[in-house]
Scaffold this motif. Structure first.
Motif, PDB file in Angstrom:
ATOM      1  N   GLU A   1       8.400   6.489  -0.574  1.00 42.17           N
ATOM      2  CA  GLU A   1       9.655   6.777   0.126  1.00 42.17           C
ATOM      3  C   GLU A   1      10.851   6.035  -0.441  1.00 42.17           C
ATOM      4  O   GLU A   1      11.967   6.566  -0.436  1.00 42.17           O
ATOM      5  CB  GLU A   1       9.485   6.476   1.626  1.00 42.17           C
TER       6      GLU A   1
ATOM      7  N   ASP B   1      -1.651   1.934   4.552  1.00 43.58           N
ATOM      8  CA  ASP B   1      -0.957   3.232   4.612  1.00 43.58           C
ATOM      9  C   ASP B   1       0.550   3.030   4.545  1.00 43.58           C
ATOM     10  O   ASP B   1       1.261   3.792   3.883  1.00 43.58           O
ATOM     11  CB  ASP B   1      -1.325   3.985   5.889  1.00 43.58           C
TER      12      ASP B   1
ATOM     13  N   ARG C   1       2.968   4.539   1.672  1.00 49.44           N
ATOM     14  CA  ARG C   1       4.084   5.412   2.059  1.00 49.44           C
ATOM     15  C   ARG C   1       5.416   4.847   1.564  1.00 49.44           C
ATOM     16  O   ARG C   1       6.248   5.565   1.016  1.00 49.44           O
ATOM     17  CB  ARG C   1       4.076   5.551   3.588  1.00 49.44           C
TER      18      ARG C   1
END
Length: 197
Positions: free
Chosen positions: A49, A41, A45
């Protein structure tokens, strides 16, 4: 110890393998006890980002080049869901209004266990926020983590408790106002030599 700050997308992408290894080590510790799914995860992410305008990555390397710690963050966009998971307070719309510049969020800050207590985390935090284009900074931290008290010491105040997704643990959402002096660009970076006539 060598510290660097990058806002370059390519450099940030190139650091991911080292970041992932350190993330996996640090967040396997109590109280986090994160496993392979959590690391996956994090990787997903981070891939999104680090492409966000305003993304910043601060790195700490030992003199031998080993990654000792990192911190990264980005501005909250006007479509952010950051404030939606609060479970114990209702914030007014004026407080949660974001425009891509108002609030900078510290997404992750991690320091290798054997190097804690040497001000590496504080240096990374300060470097990450140095001249950031925001009037306030926020973060989420597990209440049982030692970092929660450390962030209070840095001047963060509790906004409320949050469960950002249904299976998530509860986090303390904290906020700190950035004094104008910390946000103003350094004039040395703005100076341009006069053009020849």
């Amino acid at each position: 110890m060598q510290y660097t700050l990058t806002t370059d997308t390519t450099a940030a992408a190139g650091a991911l393998d080292d970041l992932a290894a350190l993330y996996e080590t640090v967040f396997a510790e109590p109280p986090y006890l994160e496993g392979p799914r959590d690391v996956a995860d994090f990787l997903d992410r981070y891939q999104r980002e680090h492409r966000t305008p305003g993304f910043r990555l601060a790195l700490a390397h030992d003199d031998d080049g080993a990654l000792t710690g990192f911190a990264y963050g980005l501005p909250l966009s006007s479509t952010t869901t950051w404030w939606n998971g609060l479970i114990d307070t209702n914030l007014p719309p004026d407080f949660t209004r974001e425009d891509g510049h108002r609030t900078f969020v510290v997404m992750e800050l991690a320091v290798r266990a054997d190097r804690r207590g040497h001000r590496i985390g504080g240096t990374l935090h300060n470097l990450l926020l140095d001249r950031v284009d925001a009037s306030r900074v926020t973060l989420a931290v597990r209440p049982e983590a030692p970092a929660a008290a450390w962030y209070e010491h840095l001047g963060y105040n509790l906004v409320g408790m949050s469960r950002p997704w249904p299976e998530a643990p509860v986090y303390r959402v904290m906020l700190r106002t950035l004094p104008a002096a910390e946000r103003e660009p350094d004039v040395r970076y703005l100076w341009q030599p006069p053009t020849a006539r």
